[in-house]
Design a protein around this motif. Structure first.
Motif, PDB file in Angstrom:
ATOM      1  N   TYR A   1       0.870  -1.219   0.117  1.00  0.00           N
ATOM      2  CA  TYR A   1      -0.064   0.082  -0.158  1.00  0.00           C
ATOM      3  C   TYR A   1       1.012   1.129   0.153  1.00  0.00           C
ATOM      4  CZ  TYR A   1      -4.053  -2.923   1.185  1.00  0.00           C
ATOM      5  OH  TYR A   1      -4.920  -4.106   1.091  1.00  0.00           O
ATOM      6  N   LYS A   2       0.331   2.374  -0.618  1.00  0.00           N
ATOM      7  CA  LYS A   2       0.936   3.411  -0.781  1.00  0.00           C
ATOM      8  C   LYS A   2       1.046   4.077   0.697  1.00  0.00           C
ATOM      9  CE  LYS A   2       0.483   4.483  -5.491  1.00  0.00           C
ATOM     10  NZ  LYS A   2      -0.064   5.707  -6.469  1.00  0.00           N
ATOM     11  N   VAL A   3       2.107   4.801   1.297  1.00  0.00           N
ATOM     12  CA  VAL A   3       2.242   5.539   2.568  1.00  0.00           C
ATOM     13  C   VAL A   3       2.722   6.756   2.215  1.00  0.00           C
ATOM     14  CG1 VAL A   3       3.670   5.302   4.551  1.00  0.00           C
ATOM     15  CG2 VAL A   3       2.752   3.264   3.566  1.00  0.00           C
ATOM     16  N   ASP A   4       1.948   7.845   2.791  1.00  0.00           N
ATOM     17  CA  ASP A   4       2.312   9.248   2.613  1.00  0.00           C
ATOM     18  C   ASP A   4       2.334  10.008   4.272  1.00  0.00           C
ATOM     19  OD1 ASP A   4      -0.442   9.179   3.469  1.00  0.00           O
ATOM     20  OD2 ASP A   4      -0.822  10.362   1.762  1.00  0.00           O
ATOM     21  N   VAL A   5       2.756   9.060   5.081  1.00  0.00           N
ATOM     22  CA  VAL A   5       2.755   9.609   6.210  1.00  0.00           C
ATOM     23  C   VAL A   5       3.969   8.757   7.088  1.00  0.00           C
ATOM     24  CG1 VAL A   5       1.178   7.903   7.448  1.00  0.00           C
ATOM     25  CG2 VAL A   5       1.235  10.370   8.540  1.00  0.00           C
ATOM     26  N   GLY A   6       4.498   9.525   8.232  1.00  0.00           N
ATOM     27  CA  GLY A   6       5.592   8.825   9.152  1.00  0.00           C
ATOM     28  C   GLY A   6       6.678   9.227   8.947  1.00  0.00           C
ATOM     29  N   HIS A   7       7.214  10.126   7.858  1.00  0.00           N
ATOM     30  CA  HIS A   7       8.785  10.099   7.505  1.00  0.00           C
ATOM     31  C   HIS A   7       9.282  11.100   8.408  1.00  0.00           C
ATOM     32  CE1 HIS A   7       6.582   9.305   3.516  1.00  0.00           C
ATOM     33  NE2 HIS A   7       7.793   8.731   3.134  1.00  0.00           N
ATOM     34  N   MET A   8       8.667  12.338   8.754  1.00  0.00           N
ATOM     35  CA  MET A   8       9.490  12.982   9.781  1.00  0.00           C
ATOM     36  C   MET A   8       9.528  12.135  11.262  1.00  0.00           C
ATOM     37  SD  MET A   8      10.519  15.727   8.891  1.00  0.00           S
ATOM     38  CE  MET A   8      11.117  16.415  10.651  1.00  0.00           C
ATOM     39  N   GLU A   9       8.566  11.450  11.271  1.00  0.00           N
ATOM     40  CA  GLU A   9       8.645  10.601  12.876  1.00  0.00           C
ATOM     41  C   GLU A   9       9.717   9.559  12.506  1.00  0.00           C
ATOM     42  OE1 GLU A   9       5.899  11.528  11.353  1.00  0.00           O
ATOM     43  OE2 GLU A   9       5.243  12.856  12.905  1.00  0.00           O
ATOM     44  N   ALA A  10       9.964   8.905  11.313  1.00  0.00           N
ATOM     45  CA  ALA A  10      11.142   8.117  11.173  1.00  0.00           C
ATOM     46  C   ALA A  10      12.401   8.913  11.324  1.00  0.00           C
ATOM     47  CB  ALA A  10      10.987   7.481   9.808  1.00  0.00           C
ATOM     48  N   VAL A  11      12.576   9.932  10.954  1.00  0.00           N
ATOM     49  CA  VAL A  11      13.688  10.852  11.099  1.00  0.00           C
ATOM     50  C   VAL A  11      13.883  10.951  12.529  1.00  0.00           C
ATOM     51  CG1 VAL A  11      14.909  13.121  10.545  1.00  0.00           C
ATOM     52  CG2 VAL A  11      13.487  11.821   8.778  1.00  0.00           C
ATOM     53  N   ASN A  12      12.891  11.449  13.090  1.00  0.00           N
ATOM     54  CA  ASN A  12      13.309  11.801  14.683  1.00  0.00           C
ATOM     55  C   ASN A  12      13.636  10.513  15.342  1.00  0.00           C
ATOM     56  OD1 ASN A  12      12.367  14.388  14.185  1.00  0.00           O
ATOM     57  ND2 ASN A  12      10.217  13.811  14.653  1.00  0.00           N
ATOM     58  N   LEU A  13      13.145   9.257  15.090  1.00  0.00           N
ATOM     59  CA  LEU A  13      13.330   8.014  15.758  1.00  0.00           C
ATOM     60  C   LEU A  13      14.968   7.542  15.579  1.00  0.00           C
ATOM     61  CD1 LEU A  13      10.414   5.553  14.894  1.00  0.00           C
ATOM     62  CD2 LEU A  13      11.181   6.639  17.253  1.00  0.00           C
ATOM     63  N   ILE A  14      15.369   8.074  14.363  1.00  0.00           N
ATOM     64  CA  ILE A  14      17.124   7.717  14.300  1.00  0.00           C
ATOM     65  C   ILE A  14      17.960   8.563  15.283  1.00  0.00           C
ATOM     66  CG2 ILE A  14      18.903   8.461  12.560  1.00  0.00           C
ATOM     67  CD1 ILE A  14      17.156   7.674  10.431  1.00  0.00           C
ATOM     68  N   SER A  15      17.324   9.623  15.894  1.00  0.00           N
ATOM     69  CA  SER A  15      17.980  10.283  16.750  1.00  0.00           C
ATOM     70  C   SER A  15      17.983   9.685  18.361  1.00  0.00           C
ATOM     71  CB  SER A  15      17.673  11.999  16.896  1.00  0.00           C
ATOM     72  OG  SER A  15      17.724  12.443  15.490  1.00  0.00           O
TER      73      SER A  15
END
Length: 936
Positions: free
Chosen positions: A64-78
């Motif tokens: 499925y196409k996903v268009d949400v969660g990118h910024m949260e993923a970036v924050n999790l890396i930190s």
């Protein structure tokens, strides 16, 4: 992960429990709406972010196409927690591509993880760079990845991942990595104790060395040393023995790496390599029942055979290999047959004699009908490479028979190879024409334009062939079904040379017209255009069928195709002119011969072999093709495919029945040439002083610093010399990855080789000795350079000149007073005389330092002749330079110091002006004021 996040576990269970797609989509849409709301509201802790991003990842994996969660993923890396950081990196690598704007936000976080001391964080960051690293990320982080690779504190698994990450970046963005600058540091890791690290670094070195042969030349010695330790000395951990075969993956990579470079001239390296290859072949002489052991052993064996062929195709090792290959091509295992045929093609591409391969010709021909297409392709390559004048008709005939039933994937390549072999090895032009026309008839759509262009070229340039070609092509056109390429050939040849057979029964002009025109209705516009050109030629030579031809032109004047219409109109106007008009005759004159030019068939065939990550070191087509390709590489630096821009019509110019194969279309790496520039010399307060002193001394210190000391002892006799290099480790830690190499500016004048393989480690406070064999072949002026590199916390490199100068190869000559002056006058003045006047220093008593003068002259191995000069302060000496190639050269010396003027005149006379000049420079330097006393 799933057990610690109940919401994720329940979400996955709901998805799996959905019986129809609509219910699955409804559940996902509901969850995505909830996640958007949670992200919009904010105030989520790390656990909640991790849980929701994990659900997004699972949804993405489902397609499925996903268009949400990118910024949260970036924050999790930190995050400082591993579980959250892991989900963040997983989301970044899955949800983002290398050009994503979000990736710019994570570069600093990735750099922080690379620079940290946590190995797990290092590995997560390396995975992310390797998977989604674009050019911007590569430029920003490549230095950090390299630092992880070379750091002595990095764990082995981090080094492995760092090496493979650099390999990935180099393959995607080669300009980002300063490959030549990092060469010695990366190569040094090939001596790592962990074979896993060595395997990964060797993979990286293979990729880098293909494009930077000179910079990575040191890896040749490293590879030979590691093979020796694996195969001969059995120096490896038990965990790296795969079914009793020591690290077969590493052996294969090292053997392949050695094939990128020309055979070493060092007899020690050649001897060790020969022993390694001999042992490998002996170990594989008889297969065992264990399939895995056989697979590993065969992988190493085939690469070893490839290296043996590369080193010397006429060696006994290759004879042994040929016997083994004959057994392998008849094996029941498909993989073994494939590798056997491929390696035998390598042998055919390098061997001086094809007789050992021809013995198995019937087996190879049978392989064309193997059930596996990859085996059939290798059999085709081998037949192409092993073809020569003796067996060309048999092989071409067999290929033609097989062409009718061959796979469509093979046919185009088969057509090109049959056409090339037919042209190259044709015993007669008639056989060539018969074979090519059969080929065009059989292959049909798989015949490229290059093939029929070449036929036209050959027929046009060979007058004796024209009548025969016209007859044969006419007979082929009579067949009920004729391919369009054959119609093109027939149209051209009959238009030019149909008049040569027009008076014979069955070949009358009207019959030629009827046969050819009956095929036109099935042809495309371009072929019909060619046939119209044929018809206008016939108007000129066959006036009896002019009405029929005018009728054709009249009809084509009204077709929709602009090209056909224009030709028909112009040809109709030409054909309607009066019979006595010479204009038509001039326009329709016979085509002149084409100027000589190489066939375009070869370029087309080579274009089919594109670049791969691991480039071949040879091409299919026999030894002649490989030699020609190497010559072209040397001339042009790099060979490139002509590409789609090549004008195929250009191939019509020129004709030879045996063309020269000239291009490899980029399938072979660039050729290895030793750079004329020596390594950058180490500088120090005493380095030059030590070297100058050793030019007239037999032993002494050559280099010394806080970590290492290098001393030299030498002895010479005639043109042969031996140097013992003593290298001492002055620190309390081992010097690892120790490498010594010799650079000789003029290999044809001076030979310097190691007596045995240098050690790779020097223990604390110990000394090792390396013997060098030296041979003077011709006059030389540049001393060899010794390069030493090692790891002692950081990577160190030292390059110093070895005290091997031309005077070391002098032998004493005894001469009386009359003999000396007789030869002195006989040699005469310039250019065989070299003279200089230079200032000298007096000793502490204000007198001439005669002892030093005699020491320097005798140290340069010239025989001091007493009682020759009436002035006792003057020195007279003589010697003979010994060279193995240029023979002997005599040299006479007179040294005349003047105490009052503090000057000295040095005169050298020799039968060689270059020898006189060089010896004069060498003797003057330690005697000249300011030079001899120059110390720190």
């Amino acid at each position: 992960m799933a057990t610690s996040m109940r919401g994720l576990t329940q979400f996955i269970a709901d998805i799996r429990g959905a019986r129809v797609r609509d219910l699955e989509e409804k559940r996902i849409n509901k969850e995505m709406a909830n996640i958007r709301k949670k992200f919009k509201d904010g105030n989520l802790d790390g656990y909640q972010k991790k849980k929701y991003v994990a659900k997004i990842i699972f949804t993405y994996i489902l397609g499925y196409k996903v268009d949400v969660g990118h910024m949260e993923a970036v924050n999790l890396i930190s995050s400082s927690k591993y579980s959250e950081k892991q989900i963040g990196y997983l989301a970044v690598t899955l949800l983002m591509h290398e050009n994503s704007d979000f990736l710019r936000l994570v570069v600093n976080s990735i750099r922080k993880d690379l620079d940290g001391n946590n190995e797990i964080d290092n590995c997560l960051a390396l995975h992310a760079i390797a998977n989604v690293g674009g050019s911007e990320m590569a430029e920003a982080l490549v230095e950090d990845v390299h630092r992880l690779l070379i750091s002595p504190t990095s764990q082995t698994f981090v080094k492995k991942k760092a090496a493979l990450t650099l390999l990935r970046l180099y393959r995607k963005h080669p300009n980002v990595i300063p490959a030549a600058e990092w060469a010695l540091r990366i190569i040094s890791i090939m001596d790592d104790m962990d074979l896993g690290v060595v395997i990964c670094v060797t993979s990286l070195v293979m990729a880098l060395a293909q494009d930077h042969l000179d910079a990575y030349a040191v890896c040749y010695t490293k590879a030979v040393d590691r093979l020796n330790r694996l195969v001969i000395e059995h120096e490896y951990a038990a965990t790296y023995a795969y079914y009793k075969v020591p690290s077969p993956w590493l052996q294969v990579k090292l053997l392949r790496l050695l094939q990128y470079y020309p055979p070493s001239e060092d007899p020690t390296i050649r001897s060790v390599l020969h022993q390694v290859l001999q042992t490998t072949m002996n170990n594989s002489a008889e297969p065992t029942r264990n399939v895995q052991h056989n697979n590993a052993q065969h992988a190493v064996l085939f690469e070893a055979i490839g290296l043996a062929i590369h080193l010397d195709s006429s060696s006994p090792l290759v004879g042994t290999a040929a016997v083994l290959l004959a057994r392998f091509i008849s094996s029941k295992e498909t993989n073994v047959r494939y590798l056997g045929l491929d390696t035998m093609a390598h042998l055919a591409a390098r061997a001086d004699s094809l007789e050992p391969i021809k013995r198995h010709q019937s087996t190879i021909i049978l392989s064309l009908r193997d059930k596996d297409i990859s085996v059939r392709r290798r059999a085709l390559d081998l037949l192409y490479s092993m073809c020569d004048v003796d067996n060309s008709e048999l092989i071409v005939g067999e290929l033609l028979r097989y062409l009718r039933v061959a796979d469509y994937a093979l046919r185009e390549e088969m057509v090109l190879k049959i056409a090339i072999l037919t042209e190259k090895y044709a015993n007669s032009y008639k056989w060539y024409v018969d074979t090519i026309l059969q080929l065009i008839s059989a292959a049909g759509d798989h015949v490229g334009d290059e093939v029929w262009y070449r036929v036209v070229q050959i027929v046009t340039n060979t007058e004796d062939l024209q009548e025969y070609a016209a007859k044969v092509v006419f007979e082929h056109l009579r067949a009920p079904s004729t391919h369009e390429s054959l119609v093109k050939v027939g149209g051209y040849i009959l238009g030019e040379y149909g008049h040569l057979i027009a008076n014979e029964p069955g070949y009358s002009p009207i019959e030629q017209f009827q046969v050819l025109h009956s095929k036109s209705q099935f042809c495309v516009a371009s072929t019909r255009s060619l046939l119209l050109s044929t018809y206008i030629k016939w108007v000129n030579v066959f006036p009896e069928i002019k009405p029929q031809l005018l009728n054709i032109f009249e009809r084509y004047r009204h077709v929709l195709d602009a090209e056909l219409q224009q030709r028909a109109c112009e040809f109709y106007a030409l054909a309607s002119r009066p019979d006595d008009d010479e204009f038509l005759q001039n326009v329709c004159e016979e085509m002149p011969p084409f100027p000589p030019r190489v066939s375009a068939l070869l370029g087309r065939l080579n274009m089919k072999h594109g670049d791969t990550e691991d480039k071949r070191t040879w091409i299919h087509g026999g030894k002649e093709a490989n030699l020609d390709q190497e010559i072209v590489k040397r001339k042009n630096g790099t060979a490139a495919a002509d590409g789609e821009d090549q004008d195929i019509l250009g191939s019509l110019v020129g004709l030879e029945i045996s063309p020269t194969i000239t291009d490899a279309a980029g399938t072979i790496p660039e050729p290895f040439t030793v750079s004329d520039g020596a390594p950058r010399l180490s500088i120090g307060p005493q380095v030059d002083h030590w070297f100058d002193k050793l030019t007239y001394a037999m032993e002494g210190v050559l280099y010394e610093d806080d970590q290492i000391q290098i001393g030299v002892k030498s002895r010479y006799q005639g043109h042969i010399g031996q140097l013992a290099i003593y290298i001492g480790n002055k620190i309390s830690a081992s010097l690892t990855s120790f490498t010594t190499t010799i650079h000789v500016a003029s290999l044809d004048a001076l030979s310097v080789t190691f007596a045995k393989m240098p050690p790779s480690t020097i223990n604390p406070h110990t000394q090792v000795q390396q013997l060098l064999h030296v041979e003077c072949k011709k006059m030389f002026s540049i001393p060899p350079v010794l390069s030493v590199s090692y790891l002692a916390g950081s990577h160190q490199t030292i390059a110093v000149r070895l005290p091997v100068v031309v005077t070391k190869f002098f032998e004493h000559v005894k001469l009386g007073q009359s003999d000396f002056f007789e030869r002195w006058k006989l040699i005469g003045g310039p250019p065989r005389e070299s003279q200089s006047v230079f200032p000298i220093e007096l000793n502490s008593a204000g007198q001439l330092d005669l002892a030093k003068h005699r020491q320097v002259v005798s140290g340069h191995r010239l025989n001091l002749l007493d009682d020759i000069d009436p002035n006792p302060n003057n020195i007279v000496a003589a010697g003979v330079l010994h060279m193995s190639v240029d023979g002997k050269v005599g040299c006479l010396l007179r040294l005349e110091p003047n105490r009052e003027a503090k000057l000295c005149r040095l005169t050298l006379r020799s039968t060689s002006e270059t020898v006189a000049s060089e010896v004069q420079k060498l003797i003057q330097k330690p005697l000249k004021a300011g030079e001899s006393t120059r110390k720190p």
